[in-house]
Design an enzyme around this catalytic site. Structure first.
Site, mmCIF file in Angstrom:
data_model
loop_
_atom_site.group_PDB
_atom_site.id
_atom_site.type_symbol
_atom_site.label_atom_id
_atom_site.label_comp_id
_atom_site.label_asym_id
_atom_site.label_seq_id
_atom_site.Cartn_x
_atom_site.Cartn_y
_atom_site.Cartn_z
ATOM 1 N N GLU A 37 -6.565 11.210 -15.900
ATOM 2 C CA GLU A 37 -6.418 12.530 -15.292
ATOM 3 C C GLU A 37 -5.013 13.012 -15.645
ATOM 4 O OE1 GLU A 37 -6.863 12.699 -11.027
ATOM 5 O OE2 GLU A 37 -6.361 14.836 -11.026
ATOM 6 N N ARG A 262 -7.721 -3.793 -11.487
ATOM 7 C CA ARG A 262 -6.574 -3.046 -11.997
ATOM 8 C C ARG A 262 -5.358 -3.948 -12.037
ATOM 9 N NH1 ARG A 262 -6.797 1.764 -9.701
ATOM 10 N NH2 ARG A 262 -4.677 2.404 -10.035
ATOM 11 N N LYS A 272 0.538 7.249 -9.803
ATOM 12 C CA LYS A 272 1.171 8.428 -10.391
ATOM 13 C C LYS A 272 1.785 9.302 -9.310
ATOM 14 C CE LYS A 272 -2.450 9.186 -12.982
ATOM 15 N NZ LYS A 272 -3.455 9.814 -13.833
HETATM 16 P P1 ATP Z 1 -3.024 6.328 -10.471
HETATM 17 O O1 ATP Z 1 -3.338 5.629 -9.199
HETATM 18 O O2 ATP Z 1 -1.843 5.774 -11.151
HETATM 19 O O3 ATP Z 1 -2.975 7.814 -10.337
HETATM 20 P P2 ATP Z 1 -5.599 6.672 -11.572
HETATM 21 O O4 ATP Z 1 -6.664 5.665 -11.636
HETATM 22 O O5 ATP Z 1 -5.800 7.756 -10.597
HETATM 23 O O6 ATP Z 1 -4.224 5.938 -11.415
HETATM 24 P P3 ATP Z 1 -6.344 7.910 -14.010
HETATM 25 O O7 ATP Z 1 -5.605 8.882 -14.820
HETATM 26 O O8 ATP Z 1 -7.577 8.342 -13.342
HETATM 27 O O9 ATP Z 1 -5.307 7.355 -12.956
HETATM 28 O O10 ATP Z 1 -6.605 6.584 -14.847
HETATM 29 C C1 ATP Z 1 -7.177 6.574 -16.114
HETATM 30 C C2 ATP Z 1 -7.788 5.244 -16.356
HETATM 31 O O11 ATP Z 1 -6.803 4.223 -16.231
HETATM 32 C C3 ATP Z 1 -8.867 4.951 -15.337
HETATM 33 O O12 ATP Z 1 -9.980 4.421 -16.014
HETATM 34 C C4 ATP Z 1 -8.239 3.959 -14.419
HETATM 35 O O13 ATP Z 1 -9.183 3.110 -13.874
HETATM 36 C C5 ATP Z 1 -7.255 3.230 -15.337
HETATM 37 N N1 ATP Z 1 -6.138 2.694 -14.575
HETATM 38 C C6 ATP Z 1 -5.301 3.361 -13.757
HETATM 39 N N2 ATP Z 1 -4.425 2.521 -13.176
HETATM 40 C C7 ATP Z 1 -4.709 1.282 -13.635
HETATM 41 C C8 ATP Z 1 -4.168 -0.019 -13.408
HETATM 42 N N3 ATP Z 1 -3.152 -0.225 -12.567
HETATM 43 N N4 ATP Z 1 -4.726 -1.066 -14.062
HETATM 44 C C9 ATP Z 1 -5.734 -0.874 -14.911
HETATM 45 N N5 ATP Z 1 -6.300 0.315 -15.170
HETATM 46 C C10 ATP Z 1 -5.801 1.389 -14.540
HETATM 47 MG MG MG Z 2 -8.037 8.584 -11.113
#
Ligand code: ATP
Ligand code: MG
Length: 559
Positions: A37, A262, A272
């Site tokens: 995102e 994760r 983020k």
């Molecule tokens: P954040 O909590 O940092 O905002 P998010 O999952 O909301 O993370 P996205 O931009 O939706 O952020 O993530 C893109 C991809 O990266 C998704 O498939 C998510 O599952 C993966 N991802 C995000 N954080 C991690 C992590 N700590 N370990 C492994 N994969 C991750």
């Molecule tokens: Mg997300």
């Protein structure tokens, strides 16, 4: 650059793919996607997902798309879209011509929503967000049906079209899936598919005032791209029935959602939202502050893509959550740089040394190998002269027993040069501050004096005062105080480690480092690995410490 293949260790996802290959599921294709995102910069956790998605595809002769999951216009920006592309490329991965946006599918998502309404599988609901929560029930109690659940298909079609036409205020209506308010899985209790939101989208502008929810947009986007294995993090496990419901009910392509744990790292925040807070509160200089666990921060700090990929490989892919030591990441950086980084002499906190029996005006060029681990990197010449700098803490006036460096009357070896002896300490009469050391050298001990058979315990790094270049050096420590990184919700300023950044403005480096270019990395003897920071000016270089030499990870492994 192309992602290296043959690097992923066997993992449960590869096992699933192997099974799928036996049954011919997905027509033996492997097509993954990385779906960020664009609401912030990517962090090291995303690197795990990137390595996994692109790695699995490469490993199996498949493809991986880059897809921006841009369904929440209030938080998303073009700056983030650009940084994400840069970061994925820098990590060494290539999406070819397959860069997509969920927003590209808004018309199609809308058509599919109309289809759900026509099938009697979705309805327009007038409950507020608060009321929807109240109707939802709990883990132990079923939810209550919305009073709007049984609207006719005609009325729903009319209302949904008018929602899209902008006739209703934000938040006044939603489109909900009609599934089961008594499902034991709360995600299946008539989840919201669309909400009304007047926000300018970074791509579609003001074309839309209704936006699809992630749980609806994601499976449909995967289906449109014919993704075979939709890899996501564990918290989406309970959403999988809804994922499947969306694609099954619509009768479209059926990707398979697979969840993995994760990455959590000690001493690092990886949300983020929290990282954005640090940027907005100016606790850091930006998303690429070298203390940030963002990919851009790690890049600026001097971490290599090779080290990050190696790290992602070593932590593996599992089904249960765990926390990885930050030290493992640093260990991977050291392993990578040890073979590649040229050695150099840098004195971070200089103390002047005058060699009294060395002829004034004489300069010798001493040979120094560039990397004892990698002879192919050759050698260079180090100028030696009567006045030198050594490290302030390599001298003690009244040393304790185990101090093997310089002290009054003691001898040390200067790396690649001579054995010297401290004859006299010159101090400021008023303050008592040590101004310089007066030393003698033994001319028979050239090149470190190994041939002379002399035994001294300490070896110091040094630079020639006449030839050294002044530089700024920045040393880093963990950004957050211990125990503040995990679990806590807000990052107040007090949680930032006051020692996370040390700026040394008087450092002196050997002259060869004046030619350092952005992107090259060095090992400053005894101090660690360093690279130029982007704040460098032509006559005012700034060096970041990438990582020190002390490998606490390797120590733990040996213990
Ligand atoms: P954040 O909590 O940092 O905002 P998010 O999952 O909301 O993370 P996205 O931009 O939706 O952020 O993530 C893109 C991809 O990266 C998704 O498939 C998510 O599952 C993966 N991802 C995000 N954080 C991690 C992590 N700590 N370990 C492994 N994969 C991750
Ligand atoms: Mg997300």
């Amino acid at each position: 650059m192309v992602a290296p293949t043959g690097t992923l260790p066997a993992n449960f996802i590869q096992n699933i793919i192997n099974e799928d290959a036996k049954t011919g599921k997905h027509g033996n294709r492997v097509h993954t996607r990385f779906p960020p995102e664009p609401n912030g910069y990517l962090h090291i956790g995303h690197a795990k997902s990137i390595c996994l998605n692109f790695g699995i595809a490469a490993e199996n002769g498949g493809l991986c798309n880059l897809r921006f999951d841009d369904t929440n216009p209030s938080k998303e920006e073009v700056e983030y879209v650009d940084s994400i592309q840069e970061d994925v490329r820098w990590l060494g991965f290539d999406w070819g011509d397959r860069m997509y946006y969920a927003s590209d599918y808004f018309p199609q998502l809308f058509e599919y929503a109309l289809q759900l309404i026509r099938m009697g599988k979705a309805y327009v609901c007038d409950l507020t967000a608060q009321q929807i929560r109240e109707h939802r029930g709990t883990l132990t109690e079923p939810g209550k049906n919305s009073p709007f659940r049984d609207r006719s298909i005609e009325e729903n079609l009319d209302l949904f079209n008018r929602m899209r036409a902008g006739e209703f205020p934000d938040g006044s209506k939603t489109l909900r899936a009609k599934i089961d308010m008594s499902s034991p899985n709360i995600n299946m209790r008539d989840p919201v598919l669309y909400r009304i939101l007047r926000a300018t989208h970074h791509r579609t502008g003001d074309t839309w005032c209704i936006y699809p929810m992630y749980d609806y947009a994601h499976p449909v986007s995967d289906a449109i791209e014919k993704i075979t294995h939709s890899i996501c993090t564990l918290e989406f496990e309970d959403h999988r029935p809804l994922y499947d419901w969306c694609v099954e009910t619509l009768g479209i392509y059926r990707p398979q959602q697979i969840e993995f744990a994760r990455l959590n790292l000690t001493r690092a925040v990886m949300s983020k939202r929290k990282l954005r807070e640090l940027v907005e509160q100016k606790q850091v200089s930006g998303w690429d502050d070298p203390r940030m666990p963002t990919i851009s921060g790690l890049r600026r700090r001097g971490f290599t893509p090779e080290a990050i990929r190696d790290f992602c490989e070593r932590i593996g892919v599992a089904k249960s959550n765990s926390t990885v030591d930050y030290e493992l990441l640093e260990h991977c950086v050291r392993e990578d740089l040890n073979m590649r980084a040229a050695r150099a002499m840098a004195v971070l906190r200089p103390l002047k040394v005058v060699i009294e029996n060395y002829p004034a005006g004489q300069v010798e060029e001493l040979a120094a190998e560039n990397n004892p681990e990698n002879p192919e990197m050759g050698s260079r010449k180090l100028p030696f002269s009567r006045e030198l700098y050594i490290e302030q803490d390599d001298f003690m006036e009244n040393p304790p027993g185990k101090f093997f460096r310089l002290a009054p009357g003691r001898e040390v070896r200067l790396k690649h040069a001579y054995i010297i002896k401290c004859e006299q300490v010159v101090k400021d009469e008023q303050t008592g501050e040590i101004l310089e050391l007066r030393c003698s050298y033994d001319p028979e001990t050239k090149s470190g004096g190994a041939a002379s058979g002399r035994k001294v315990k300490g070896t110091l790094h040094w630079v020639s005062a006449l030839h050294a270049k002044p530089v700024e050096v920045r040393l880093y420590d963990h950004l957050l105080m211990e125990d503040e990184a995990d679990g806590t919700d807000e990052i107040a300023g007090s949680r930032v480690n006051p020692e996370s950044l040390t700026v040394l403005k008087q450092a002196m480096v050997e002259p060869a480092l004046a030619e350092a270019v952005m992107g090259s990395r060095f090992q400053f003897l005894r101090h660690g690995y360093f690279c130029l920071d982007k704040d460098s000016k032509p006559d005012a270089p700034v060096f970041n410490r990438i990582v020190s030499l002390r490998d606490s990870w390797a120590k733990v492994q040996k213990a």
